[in-house]
Design an enzyme around this catalytic site. Sequence first.
Site, PDB file in Angstrom:
ATOM      1  CG  HIS A  62     -30.646  78.953 -39.590  1.00 38.99           C
ATOM      2  ND1 HIS A  62     -30.875  80.293 -39.464  1.00 38.99           N
ATOM      3  CD2 HIS A  62     -31.764  78.441 -40.159  1.00 38.99           C
ATOM      4  CE1 HIS A  62     -32.074  80.595 -39.945  1.00 38.99           C
ATOM      5  NE2 HIS A  62     -32.636  79.480 -40.366  1.00 38.99           N
ATOM      6  CE  LYS A  72     -23.877  80.474 -36.461  1.00 36.03           C
ATOM      7  NZ  LYS A  72     -25.323  80.326 -36.733  1.00 36.03           N
ATOM      8  CE1 TYR A 132     -24.144  84.527 -37.218  1.00 38.34           C
ATOM      9  CE2 TYR A 132     -25.826  86.182 -36.805  1.00 38.34           C
ATOM     10  CZ  TYR A 132     -25.280  85.194 -37.615  1.00 38.34           C
ATOM     11  OH  TYR A 132     -25.868  84.897 -38.820  1.00 38.34           O
ATOM     12  CG  ASP A 170     -35.936  79.647 -40.786  1.00 34.07           C
ATOM     13  OD1 ASP A 170     -35.070  79.147 -41.536  1.00 34.07           O
ATOM     14  OD2 ASP A 170     -35.688  80.594 -40.023  1.00 34.07           O
TER      15      ASP A 170
END
Length: 183
Positions: A62, A72, A132, A170
């Site tokens: 992603h 991130k 995260y 996904d």
Amino acid sequence: MTCTPTKLEGCFIIEPKVIPDERGYFMESFNEKAFADATGLQVHFVQDNQSFSSKGVLRGLHYQTGEYAQAKLVRVITGSVLDVVVDIRPESSTYGQYIAVTLTAENKKQLFIPRGFAHGFLVLEDETTFFYKCDNFYNKASEGGIHFNDPEIGIDWNTGGIDLIISEKDTVLPGIKNAKKAW
């Protein structure tokens, strides 16, 4: 904290200083100034996210596009994952290349992922908590994704016989050639 550059420019493996004692341990998981001093990068996180997964869950790949692109800082609180990032910056000399890093509650390693990278992870243990920080807010319209098993990238997920659990969303992501452009 120790910041080790990877083969992908801007990605760093971060190992915080852990101070153990008879009660357990203490660690500073992130320090903006220390990070900037070690990497030369300025980052200011605005959103924290957390997921809980069972062994075999594969999330990704992603990313966010355009003005909503995100850097991130990822880590594991319980359990372990194989964390994968793919360079999707078209001007980059490492475009389409990836790195994979094992992040565990025990090793306390973190991975800094700059903007312009696709990200995913395979959960290696039951009851894994993945955490995260993001430097930009999530925007659904700016979602992008690449199929985890795109032969153009050739990621070795090293599944070791683990039965994969993948969301329907996904499983239908495009390959890197047909993916939404990051910029």
